[in-house]
Design an enzyme around this catalytic site. Structure first.
Site, PDB file in Angstrom:
ATOM      1  N   ASP A  44     -10.813  15.707 -31.655  1.00  0.00           N
ATOM      2  CA  ASP A  44     -10.511  14.374 -31.553  1.00  0.00           C
ATOM      3  C   ASP A  44      -9.935  13.817 -32.831  1.00  0.00           C
ATOM      4  O   ASP A  44      -9.428  12.856 -33.183  1.00  0.00           O
ATOM      5  CB  ASP A  44     -11.836  13.519 -31.065  1.00  0.00           C
ATOM      6  CG  ASP A  44     -13.049  13.790 -32.216  1.00  0.00           C
ATOM      7  OD1 ASP A  44     -12.731  14.684 -33.029  1.00  0.00           O
ATOM      8  OD2 ASP A  44     -14.091  13.211 -32.000  1.00  0.00           O
ATOM      9  N   SER A  45      -9.764  14.942 -33.883  1.00  0.00           N
ATOM     10  CA  SER A  45      -9.143  14.651 -35.204  1.00  0.00           C
ATOM     11  C   SER A  45      -7.695  14.426 -34.857  1.00  0.00           C
ATOM     12  O   SER A  45      -6.933  13.705 -35.773  1.00  0.00           O
ATOM     13  CB  SER A  45      -9.277  16.089 -35.868  1.00  0.00           C
ATOM     14  OG  SER A  45      -8.874  17.174 -35.257  1.00  0.00           O
ATOM     15  N   ASP A 105     -12.647  18.409 -27.469  1.00  0.00           N
ATOM     16  CA  ASP A 105     -13.851  17.614 -27.947  1.00  0.00           C
ATOM     17  C   ASP A 105     -14.134  16.407 -27.021  1.00  0.00           C
ATOM     18  O   ASP A 105     -13.112  15.913 -26.119  1.00  0.00           O
ATOM     19  CB  ASP A 105     -13.190  16.874 -29.212  1.00  0.00           C
ATOM     20  CG  ASP A 105     -13.821  17.358 -30.610  1.00  0.00           C
ATOM     21  OD1 ASP A 105     -14.842  17.802 -30.178  1.00  0.00           O
ATOM     22  OD2 ASP A 105     -13.260  17.262 -31.446  1.00  0.00           O
ATOM     23  N   LYS A 120     -16.873  20.313 -26.449  1.00  0.00           N
ATOM     24  CA  LYS A 120     -17.654  20.187 -27.771  1.00  0.00           C
ATOM     25  C   LYS A 120     -17.877  18.674 -27.820  1.00  0.00           C
ATOM     26  O   LYS A 120     -17.487  17.953 -27.669  1.00  0.00           O
ATOM     27  CB  LYS A 120     -16.651  20.607 -29.178  1.00  0.00           C
ATOM     28  CG  LYS A 120     -17.630  20.504 -30.279  1.00  0.00           C
ATOM     29  CD  LYS A 120     -16.739  20.845 -31.332  1.00  0.00           C
ATOM     30  CE  LYS A 120     -15.882  19.983 -32.057  1.00  0.00           C
ATOM     31  NZ  LYS A 120     -16.398  18.983 -32.687  1.00  0.00           N
ATOM     32  N   GLU A 166     -20.903  16.381 -30.451  1.00  0.00           N
ATOM     33  CA  GLU A 166     -21.512  16.035 -31.756  1.00  0.00           C
ATOM     34  C   GLU A 166     -22.932  15.638 -31.529  1.00  0.00           C
ATOM     35  O   GLU A 166     -23.195  14.875 -30.503  1.00  0.00           O
ATOM     36  CB  GLU A 166     -20.968  15.028 -32.727  1.00  0.00           C
ATOM     37  CG  GLU A 166     -19.497  15.372 -32.989  1.00  0.00           C
ATOM     38  CD  GLU A 166     -18.829  14.377 -34.142  1.00  0.00           C
ATOM     39  OE1 GLU A 166     -19.561  13.295 -34.521  1.00  0.00           O
ATOM     40  OE2 GLU A 166     -17.481  14.459 -34.331  1.00  0.00           O
ATOM     41  N   GLU A 191     -20.449  21.252 -40.257  1.00  0.00           N
ATOM     42  CA  GLU A 191     -19.455  20.650 -41.100  1.00  0.00           C
ATOM     43  C   GLU A 191     -19.847  19.862 -42.313  1.00  0.00           C
ATOM     44  O   GLU A 191     -21.053  19.391 -42.263  1.00  0.00           O
ATOM     45  CB  GLU A 191     -18.711  19.411 -40.080  1.00  0.00           C
ATOM     46  CG  GLU A 191     -17.776  18.844 -40.984  1.00  0.00           C
ATOM     47  CD  GLU A 191     -16.559  18.045 -40.304  1.00  0.00           C
ATOM     48  OE1 GLU A 191     -15.824  17.241 -40.757  1.00  0.00           O
ATOM     49  OE2 GLU A 191     -16.636  18.030 -38.738  1.00  0.00           O
TER      50      GLU A 191
END
EC number: 2.1.2.11
Length: 275
Positions: free
Chosen positions: A49-50, A88, A118, A120, A187
């Protein structure tokens, strides 16, 4: 003439089995042409999602949508045949409930053909991770600094120096591993803690700003290639400096167009004989 060697796409199970064997090489990819270039060299490609920041100029990842992730996931899948491709889950697409997470993760898997998703979160997301894994969706975890939660931790900073903070990250990683994730990103975490977690859990740790103690590394490709220039995190090494080359190429093109040197005769379609 020998037949070309065909390599099978790596699976989450293969990535998981790489723990302690061979460092996992991972980069982000968002488009078909770049994915084609990265695919032969990477074990895992992350459609991160960056992309909201490096492709769309957003200030954070929070405005990235599920439709955006699916579109870029499809693009990356079209450009790969070797690397395990993980997409993501964007902010707001899985936090509400484990049922919401499954519904959206299943859509990502169905519409992109990717190898997993993925998400978080640590202890608070363990039940969701287990729910997805039990229903056939491989999950790549993400602990430590979590960009989708940047507003609650006071910005982008390294974590794990204090005992309370370190304990939370340690418990998060353990919870995600026990829930069935095949690997976990760590991270922005101090090296001693990343090393401890890597030894503690039985799934691979993939570091970004967490030192070489991890089982693998991931970087945002635009950072690694020197294309994204808004800011450079301390943990980034630029293996190329493409931004000046792109600018110079555009400058040279503009100069030739304005001087009418481009297109030249070799770039022009001639009239058919007798026309």
């Amino acid at each position: 003439m020998s037949a070309p060697v065909t390599r099978k796409r790596l699976t989450p199970k293969v990535i998981q089995a790489m723990k302690g064997e061979c460092p996992i090489v991972s980069l982000t990819a968002y488009t078909t042409p770049v994915a084609r270039l990265l695919d032969p060299h990477c074990d895992l490609l992350l459609v991160g999602d960056s992309l909201g920041m490096v492709l769309y100029g957003m200030e954070s990842t929070l405005a990235v949508t599920l439709d955006m992730m699916i579109m870029h996931g499809q693009a990356v899948m079209r450009g790969t045949s070797h690397a395990c491709v993980i997409v993501d889950m964007p902010f707001g697409s899985y936090q509400e409930s484990k049922e919401q997470a499954f519904r959206n993760a299943a859509r990502v898997m169905q519409e992109t053909g990717c190898d997993g998703v993925k998400l978080e979160g640590g202890e608070e997301m363990a039940e969701t991770v287990a729910f997805l894994v039990r229903r056939g969706i491989p999950v790549f975890g993400h602990v430590g600094l979590m960009p989708q939660q940047v507003n609650t931790v006071g910005g982008f900073r390294s974590l794990g120096r204090g005992d309370d903070e370190a304990g939370k990250i340690r418990r998060d990683a353990q919870a995600i591993a026990q829930a069935g994730a095949f690997a976990v990103v760590i991270e922005g975490t101090v090296e001693p803690l990343a090393r401890e977690i890597t030894a503690l859990i039985d799934i691979p740790t993939v570091g970004i700003g967490a030192s070489s103690a991890c089982d693998g590394q991931v970087l945002v490709s635009d950072d690694m290639l020197g294309l994204f220039q808004d800011f450079t995190p301390r943990f980034v090494k630029r293996f190329a400096h493409l931004a000046p080359q792109v600018s110079q190429a555009a400058e040279a093109y503009a100069e030739e167009v304005r001087a009418r040197r481009f297109p030249g005769p070799e770039h022009v379609f001639g009239a058919k004989p007798g026309a």
